[in-house]
Scaffold this motif. Structure first.
Motif, mmCIF file in Angstrom:
data_model
loop_
_atom_site.group_PDB
_atom_site.id
_atom_site.type_symbol
_atom_site.label_atom_id
_atom_site.label_comp_id
_atom_site.label_asym_id
_atom_site.label_seq_id
_atom_site.Cartn_x
_atom_site.Cartn_y
_atom_site.Cartn_z
ATOM 1 N N ILE A 365 0.839 -1.205 0.000
ATOM 2 C CA ILE A 365 0.000 0.000 0.000
ATOM 3 C C ILE A 365 0.868 1.246 0.000
ATOM 4 C CG2 ILE A 365 -1.602 1.346 1.442
ATOM 5 C CD1 ILE A 365 -2.897 -1.331 2.239
ATOM 6 N N ALA A 366 1.971 1.221 0.728
ATOM 7 C CA ALA A 366 2.872 2.378 0.759
ATOM 8 C C ALA A 366 3.417 2.681 -0.637
ATOM 9 C CB ALA A 366 4.017 2.119 1.733
ATOM 10 N N LYS A 367 3.576 1.662 -1.446
ATOM 11 C CA LYS A 367 4.095 1.877 -2.809
ATOM 12 C C LYS A 367 3.049 2.489 -3.728
ATOM 13 C CE LYS A 367 7.615 -1.776 -2.776
ATOM 14 N NZ LYS A 367 8.061 -3.066 -3.398
ATOM 15 N N ILE A 368 1.781 2.095 -3.566
ATOM 16 C CA ILE A 368 0.750 2.585 -4.493
ATOM 17 C C ILE A 368 0.114 3.887 -4.018
ATOM 18 C CG2 ILE A 368 0.227 0.228 -5.217
ATOM 19 C CD1 ILE A 368 -2.410 0.485 -3.602
ATOM 20 N N LEU A 369 0.346 4.277 -2.769
ATOM 21 C CA LEU A 369 -0.311 5.463 -2.223
ATOM 22 C C LEU A 369 -0.031 6.720 -3.045
ATOM 23 C CD1 LEU A 369 -2.129 6.333 0.163
ATOM 24 C CD2 LEU A 369 -0.043 6.898 1.414
ATOM 25 N N PRO A 370 1.231 7.024 -3.406
ATOM 26 C CA PRO A 370 1.464 8.248 -4.197
ATOM 27 C C PRO A 370 0.706 8.248 -5.521
ATOM 28 C CG PRO A 370 3.531 7.392 -3.313
ATOM 29 C CD PRO A 370 2.495 6.339 -3.077
ATOM 30 N N GLN A 371 0.575 7.080 -6.148
ATOM 31 C CA GLN A 371 -0.125 7.007 -7.435
ATOM 32 C C GLN A 371 -1.612 7.301 -7.265
ATOM 33 O OE1 GLN A 371 1.443 6.749 -10.261
ATOM 34 N NE2 GLN A 371 -0.432 6.865 -11.491
ATOM 35 N N LEU A 372 -2.218 6.795 -6.174
ATOM 36 C CA LEU A 372 -3.633 7.068 -5.920
ATOM 37 C C LEU A 372 -3.880 8.557 -5.743
ATOM 38 C CD1 LEU A 372 -4.492 4.133 -3.463
ATOM 39 C CD2 LEU A 372 -5.175 4.361 -5.860
ATOM 40 N N VAL A 373 -2.975 9.215 -5.021
ATOM 41 C CA VAL A 373 -3.116 10.659 -4.820
ATOM 42 C C VAL A 373 -2.943 11.395 -6.148
ATOM 43 C CG1 VAL A 373 -2.153 12.694 -3.674
ATOM 44 C CG2 VAL A 373 -2.368 10.546 -2.418
ATOM 45 N N LYS A 374 -1.949 10.984 -6.919
ATOM 46 C CA LYS A 374 -1.682 11.628 -8.206
ATOM 47 C C LYS A 374 -2.881 11.507 -9.140
ATOM 48 C CE LYS A 374 1.763 11.763 -11.925
ATOM 49 N NZ LYS A 374 3.030 11.162 -12.434
ATOM 50 N N GLN A 375 -3.571 10.367 -9.077
ATOM 51 C CA GLN A 375 -4.740 10.139 -9.931
ATOM 52 C C GLN A 375 -5.981 10.867 -9.430
ATOM 53 O OE1 GLN A 375 -5.003 5.882 -9.828
ATOM 54 N NE2 GLN A 375 -3.355 5.575 -11.330
ATOM 55 N N GLY A 376 -5.889 11.452 -8.236
ATOM 56 C CA GLY A 376 -7.046 12.129 -7.664
ATOM 57 C C GLY A 376 -8.045 11.195 -7.017
ATOM 58 N N ASP A 377 -7.654 9.950 -6.806
ATOM 59 C CA ASP A 377 -8.552 8.989 -6.158
ATOM 60 C C ASP A 377 -8.357 9.104 -4.647
ATOM 61 O OD1 ASP A 377 -10.257 6.978 -5.510
ATOM 62 O OD2 ASP A 377 -9.340 5.457 -6.806
ATOM 63 N N TYR A 378 -8.885 10.181 -4.085
ATOM 64 C CA TYR A 378 -8.618 10.501 -2.677
ATOM 65 C C TYR A 378 -9.328 9.546 -1.728
ATOM 66 C CZ TYR A 378 -7.060 14.765 -4.978
ATOM 67 O OH TYR A 378 -6.431 15.658 -5.801
ATOM 68 N N VAL A 379 -10.504 9.076 -2.101
ATOM 69 C CA VAL A 379 -11.208 8.114 -1.252
ATOM 70 C C VAL A 379 -10.378 6.848 -1.110
ATOM 71 C CG1 VAL A 379 -13.241 6.627 -1.073
ATOM 72 C CG2 VAL A 379 -13.497 9.023 -1.777
ATOM 73 N N ALA A 380 -9.892 6.319 -2.236
ATOM 74 C CA ALA A 380 -9.088 5.088 -2.197
ATOM 75 C C ALA A 380 -7.786 5.320 -1.439
ATOM 76 C CB ALA A 380 -8.793 4.603 -3.611
#
Length: 886
Positions: A365-380
């Motif tokens: 999860i720590a690895k994918i967290l920056p990508q989720l934020v970058k994509q604007g998927d703030y809920v996820a």
């Protein structure tokens, strides 16, 4: 056409009723003309005026404090041509009371209740935006102020000495301040950024160019009392509010009319209050029952509300990522400590599959967290972060011992003592604490002016205690369980309105001391002994009779009961806000002494006179500083073994001196106290760390030990465990828990398994033994990793490491066995030599495990502080009788 008028004045004053009556008469006389005008104008335009349908974009909060300014506020809002409605603060009970405007404006609202602040927090969490001006929230409860700082991202620091030029910053991230009319001269104050996301939007053109306006994505904080003629002109105030609102919603140029309340009801007509004489000893209403709960607890520090789609800024994203990495580090650190402590060559510890999976999933999860934020998927992003947190929390090692030698303290509060009811009841509490591995009890001995034991010095024992002496019982019970018992005393706080209600006394009763000795009281600048919204009257620290009384009381406790230590609480003045001219400390003697020193009565000066005000602040601070020194010298002459500690606030040094006159760095550097206990109470580990770390790493504390406090109220058990683990990973000697009344059965059971029944020295009592034992714990971890080929040391580096590990081990053991200045020098030299090379040795390991490598450096730093603290003990004991030696 007919117009229906409705007035409700049943709750108004006679003057207001007369005023409304006159309004009725005037409106009644105007009705024919009004009807004519409406019938004439409407056909011309063919529709109702546009403003009648315009939706309010701004909810303006009206409070008791800005009522006198309301005419100026209204004038500026009209000039700004912003459609607004009014929110009466006294009617705010929950989030729905903020109604529907997208932006809420708090003009000069200095006091919010905990309920109102929590409602505002929820409103913002739903997407609302806030504009604030002046010393917003500064006279609220401490916990409310902390919450507002988190929500607004900034706070009023202090007033400028003179009017200054406001200069908007012409930068890309603050393009909204490029609108005309924003630059000019204003009388205001410095706005202090409080969050990582806070950005200045305008500065004062003065020395150091401090911030005048600070923003976050959801807030704008203006550093002057908006709406007041002595702060800024109408045109400038209007330009700023229009620009600030335009950050969040598009604006038209429609002319606004007299608004309604945001709930649609008519705005009540009110007149500015008449000036009233300065009150004397008038008490405010008793504090809200939740005030004590919120008073010292900082809000959460990260934007982790589940299912929230609020944007996550780049700075917040970095903080989330870093905190998740730190949580993973704490988890691995706890696992390593547990495995090393309980592993043998014959039975090497293997981690459970669940713990290994939780760790692997959290790292993913720590690895994918920056990508989720970058994509604007703030809920996820938020939900995944919380998922990782829960997985790790649920798999913290809880089935075996893992604690190192440390101070494990807990405050035993008056309420728990009273409920115990007898020595037999108190024994059950001490049995629980002993089983949980607690080795130090801060026993509430003096509370609200009442000792909990029958005193020959104090006027009255606490009336809640009947027929027994809890302090005598506590000393006996602690000694029987090999625990330290420290008397916890309120120093300058001499009463408590909440306590008054419990014992059926009038709410404005100032406590037994001030009731018997009115000249001992301190006052605020309005003549009240009760600070606004705080409910505890304070003694005058400048009064020599007060000081002598407290010294006699403390001497009685230490001599008669032979307690192991004394903890000073409320060793300060009440909370104040100099910027809002809410100050305290005007006791009869204090005023006389200051006037003799300076020729000025402190009641006649204000923060706008910087030289005199600084002298007044220094004077009050010195009263507290000198008393701490007096207590230390007085008690240690007769009782060299006594351990002195102080419970203190972890505010910044400057803010603490201005608002509390509590300069505890001075007490620590002078050696007046053995232990500083900062009340670093927070609802999450991130905030706890932010509060604790500045003091833990401070170089102003001499050899004094630091013991961060953790408040258990409303803190989930896994969160408490996580905060304790952070304390163990930082360069400190333990932790302290507040309080027994909040110790759950679940946490009690967990403590029994992880830190109960561990025989270990207590750092402040046996610093050299503790240093050796803590170093032994480090060796266990290094040996465990080496046995599993995980330490990453090879060849000559491994040989040198092993040699110096042994040299330092021998030096610490010899010092603990026979303390002397010579052996202390040898141990220090060995430790310094080891530390100089440690980072180089650990570089290969740190590439993969940076958090754990830093933890080891922190633990070596703790050993260094223990040696420094031990030096003062050795020097004192060399001069003391042999019977007093370690």
């Amino acid at each position: 056409m007919s117009i229906k008028l409705s007035f409700t004045a049943s709750q108004s004053s006679p003057r207001a009723n007369n005023y409304l009556k006159n309004i009725r008469i005037k409106l009644f006389c105007l009705l024919p003309l009004t009807s004519y005008l409406v019938s004439f104008v409407s056909p011309l335009v063919g529709q109702k005026p546009a403003i009648a349908q315009e939706k309010s974009v701004l909810g303006v909060v009206r409070s008791q404090e800005n009522t006198a300014q309301w005419q100026g506020i209204t004038e500026r809002l009209q000039a700004a041509k912003v459609a607004y409605c009014v929110i009466d603060l006294e009617n705010v009970r929950n989030v729905t009371d903020f109604s529907n405007p997208p932006v809420v404006f708090l003009p000069n609202v200095a006091t919010l209740s905990p309920t109102q602040a929590i409602a505002l927090e929820e409103w913002i969490s739903r997407g609302g935006k806030v504009i604030a001006s002046g010393p917003v929230g500064n006279t609220s409860q401490p916990g409310v102020r902390q919450l507002l700082r988190s929500l607004l991202g900034a706070y009023w620091g202090f007033e400028m000495n003179q009017p200054s030029q406001v200069q908007p910053l012409r930068i890309n991230t603050q393009s909204w301040v490029r609108q005309p009319g924003l630059a000019g001269t204003i009388r205001g104050g410095v706005v202090i950024p409080a969050n990582l996301t806070s950005k200045p939007a305008a500065i004062w053109q003065s020395k150091d160019t401090p911030p005048a306006v600070v923003t976050t994505e959801r807030s704008t904080v203006l550093g002057w009392q908006w709406g007041t003629d002595n702060a800024a002109p109408v045109a400038m105030d209007s330009a700023w509010i229009r620009a600030a609102v335009s950050r969040y919603v598009p604006l038209s140029d429609a002319q606004t009319t007299t608004p309604k309340n945001c709930n649609g009801s008519a705005v009540a007509v009110s007149s500015p209050p008449k000036p009233t004489p300065t009150p004397v000893a008038i008490a405010p209403p008793p504090p809200n029952p939740e005030d004590e709960a919120i008073e010292r607890i900082a809000p959460r520090g990260l934007p982790t509300a589940p299912n929230s789609n609020n944007p996550i800024s780049s700075v917040e994203a970095i903080a989330l990522q870093q905190e998740l990495q730190n949580l993973i580090g704490r988890f691995e650190s706890a696992q390593l400590a547990a495995n090393a402590r309980n592993s043998t060559k014959a039975n090497p510890r293997v981690e459970s599959e669940a713990a290994a999976k939780a760790l692997a999933d959290a790292k993913a999860i720590a690895k994918i967290l920056p990508q989720l934020v970058k994509q604007g998927d703030y809920v996820a992003a938020r939900n995944q972060w919380l998922k990782a947190q829960q997985m790790l929390w649920q798999n913290y090692p809880s089935d075996r011992p893992l604690a190192q030698p440390e101070i494990r303290a807990m405050w035993l509060d008056r309420g728990s003592i009273v409920r115990a009811g007898s020595e037999q009841g108190l024994a059950k509490i001490f049995d629980q604490l002993a089983a949980a591995g607690i080795n130090t009890v801060f026993f509430e001995t003096v509370n609200a002016g009442y000792p909990i034991y029958p005193s020959t010095v104090a006027p009255q024992q606490n009336p809640l205690i009947q027929g027994w002496d809890p302090l005598a019982s506590a000393v006996k019970l602690a000694k029987a369980r090999d625990m330290e018992l420290h008397a916890w005393v309120w120093v300058f706080a001499a009463g408590n309105q909440r306590h008054n209600t419990i014992v059926n006394l009038p709410v404005d009763y100032p406590g037994p001391l001030i009731a018997a000795n009115p000249d001992w009281a301190s006052y605020d600048n309005r003549g009240s002994i009760f600070p606004p919204g705080q409910g505890k009257p304070f003694l005058d620290p400048a009064n020599p009779e007060v000081r002598q009384y407290l010294l006699r009381l403390f001497e009685e406790i230490v001599s008669r009961y032979q307690v192991d230590g004394l903890q000073l609480d409320y060793i300060r003045y009440p909370f104040q806000d100099p910027g809002a001219e809410r100050t305290y400390g005007y006791g009869k003697v204090a005023r006389q002494k200051f006037q003799q020193l300076t020729g000025a009565d402190p009641l006649q000066i204000s923060p706008r006179q910087p030289n005199l005000w600084q002298k007044w602040t220094q004077f009050r601070t010195q009263q507290v500083d000198s008393f701490v020194a007096e207590v230390s010298q007085h008690l240690r002459r007769k009782h060299p073994q006594i351990i002195l500690s102080a419970a203190v606030f972890p505010l910044s040094e400057h803010e603490r001196i201005q608002k509390l006159q509590q300069h505890w760095e001075v007490w620590a550097s002078r050696g007046d106290v053995d232990v500083i206990v900062p009340m670093t109470y927070a609802l999450d580990t991130y905030r706890f760390g932010r509060l604790a770390q500045p003091w833990i790493t401070s170089n102003k504390l001499g050899s004094t030990l630091v013991l961060p406090g953790i408040r258990l109220l409303d803190l989930p058990v896994p969160a408490a465990v996580d905060q304790i683990q952070l304390a163990r990973d930082l360069p400190v000697s333990g932790y302290s828990l507040f309080a027994v009344e909040n110790l759950s059965d679940e946490l009690q059971t967990l403590f029994q398994r992880t830190q109960g029944n561990l025989q270990a020295p207590v750092p402040y009592r046996q610093p050299f033994h503790t240093a050796a034992a803590r170093y032994n714990s480090l060796q266990e971890e290094w040996n465990f990793l080496a046995a599993n080929n995980q330490l990453r040391l090879r060849g000559r580096s491994l040989s040198l490491f092993n040699v110096q590990v042994t040299d330092l081990e021998n030096a610490l053991k010899q010092l603990a066995a026979d303390p002397s200045l010579h052996r202390l020098g040898v141990a220090r030299a060995a430790l310094t030599h080891f530390q100089l090379q440690f980072r180089s040795w650990m570089r290969p390991y740190a590439l993969e495990n940076p958090y754990q490598a830093k933890v080891w450096e922190n633990r070596l730093a703790t050993i260094k502080r223990l040696l420094s603290y031990g030096e003062t003990v050795v020097l004192k004991r060399d001069a003391a009788p042999v019977a007093n030696r370690e």
